[in-house]
Design an enzyme around this catalytic site. Structure first.
Site, short mmCIF file in Angstrom:
data_model
loop_
_atom_site.label_atom_id
_atom_site.label_comp_id
_atom_site.label_asym_id
_atom_site.label_seq_id
_atom_site.Cartn_x
_atom_site.Cartn_y
_atom_site.Cartn_z
N PHE A 8 1.71 -1.70 1.81
CA PHE A 8 2.00 -0.49 2.59
C PHE A 8 2.16 0.72 1.69
O PHE A 8 2.87 0.67 0.68
CB PHE A 8 3.32 -0.64 3.35
CG PHE A 8 3.29 -1.58 4.52
CD1 PHE A 8 2.81 -1.17 5.75
CD2 PHE A 8 3.79 -2.87 4.40
CE1 PHE A 8 2.81 -2.03 6.85
CE2 PHE A 8 3.81 -3.74 5.48
CZ PHE A 8 3.32 -3.32 6.71
N ASP A 9 1.53 1.82 2.09
CA ASP A 9 1.93 3.13 1.58
C ASP A 9 3.29 3.42 2.20
O ASP A 9 3.70 2.78 3.17
CB ASP A 9 0.89 4.17 2.00
CG ASP A 9 1.30 5.58 1.64
OD1 ASP A 9 1.61 5.82 0.46
OD2 ASP A 9 1.33 6.43 2.55
N LEU A 10 4.01 4.39 1.66
CA LEU A 10 5.35 4.69 2.19
C LEU A 10 5.37 5.97 3.03
O LEU A 10 5.53 5.93 4.24
CB LEU A 10 6.35 4.79 1.03
CG LEU A 10 7.81 5.02 1.42
CD1 LEU A 10 8.32 3.91 2.34
CD2 LEU A 10 8.68 5.11 0.16
N VAL A 161 -2.39 -0.68 4.11
CA VAL A 161 -2.08 0.16 5.27
C VAL A 161 -1.55 1.50 4.78
O VAL A 161 -0.57 1.56 4.04
CB VAL A 161 -1.02 -0.51 6.17
CG1 VAL A 161 -0.75 0.37 7.40
CG2 VAL A 161 -1.47 -1.90 6.60
N ASP A 163 -1.95 6.24 5.29
CA ASP A 163 -2.13 7.37 6.19
C ASP A 163 -3.05 8.44 5.62
O ASP A 163 -3.21 9.50 6.22
CB ASP A 163 -0.78 8.02 6.52
CG ASP A 163 -0.20 8.79 5.34
OD1 ASP A 163 0.20 9.95 5.53
OD2 ASP A 163 -0.16 8.24 4.23
#
Length: 215
Positions: A8-10, A161, A163
């Protein structure tokens, strides 16, 4: 092969730091270039490391501007950061189902931990690859590969994942599946142009992709 690992990106993915980041950039812009830059310019800076963004403004004062940004960012962090609906429940479910989970972020570790702890997400991640852990950031595959190595994960069983473009391209460069959140601040149309494997309308959509039924 089935996916058993999620990177995951944060920022903008698991926690809504958009207004904090924009506020921090605007504060820094006004400190050094009063009246010259606005909100649109701040949004353009979201994603890459701070040093890259400020280097474009003044290569001679990068460290000074980064320090100004971080001071404002840390001072207003807890007030401006918000949770995204469904994130905690989704990550908790993945953790309970035995998925290997890691954070891959361009933030420094100290700030990343601050955000994770704010919403109780830190307990689900044993592996965090931050800016201070790598030589090269996304879209270079190094941080993703470092996370996979730490987890003992295979690329064909992994999904990234995020954005933003560097999350998708970083995933592609590392040879893993990619998913992008439709609530990205630059808009779904922008992130779709980088051809992610999946677009998530909300984080719980991820559970269907990896074969887990939401509770």
């Amino acid at each position: 092969m089935e996916i058993n690992t999620v990177l995951f990106d944060l920022d903008g993915t698991l926690i809504n730091t958009n207004e904090l980041i924009i506020s921090s950039f605007l504060h820094t812009f006004e400190t050094y270039y009063p009246g010259k830059y606005g909100r649109k310019d701040a949004i353009e800076c979201i994603g890459p490391p701070l040093t890259d963004s400020f280097k474009r403004l003044d290569p001679e004062r990068v460290e000074e501007m980064v320090a100004t940004y971080r001071k404002h960012n840390h001072a207003h962090h807890d007030k401006l950061v918000e949770p995204y609906e469904g994130v905690y429940e989704t990550v908790k479910t993945l953790h309970e189902q035995g998925f290997k989970l890691a954070i891959v972020t361009t933030k420094i570790r100290e700030t990343a931990m601050k955000g994770l702890k704010l919403f109780g997400l830190d307990e689900f991640f044993d592996v965090i690859v931050a800016l201070d852990d790598v030589e090269n950031v996304k879209p270079n595959p190094e941080p993703l590969e470092k996370a996979m190595n730490a987890l003992g994960a295979k690329k064909e069983e992994t999904i990234m994942v995020g954005d933003n473009s560097h999350d998708i391209l970083g995933g592609k460069n590392a040879g893993v599946k990619t998913a992008v959140v439709g609530y990205a601040i630059r808009g779904e149309d922008y992130v779709r142009q980088f051809d992610p494997d999946y677009v998530l309308r909300s984080m719980p959509d991820l559970l269907d992709i990896v074969g887990v039924k939401a509770r």
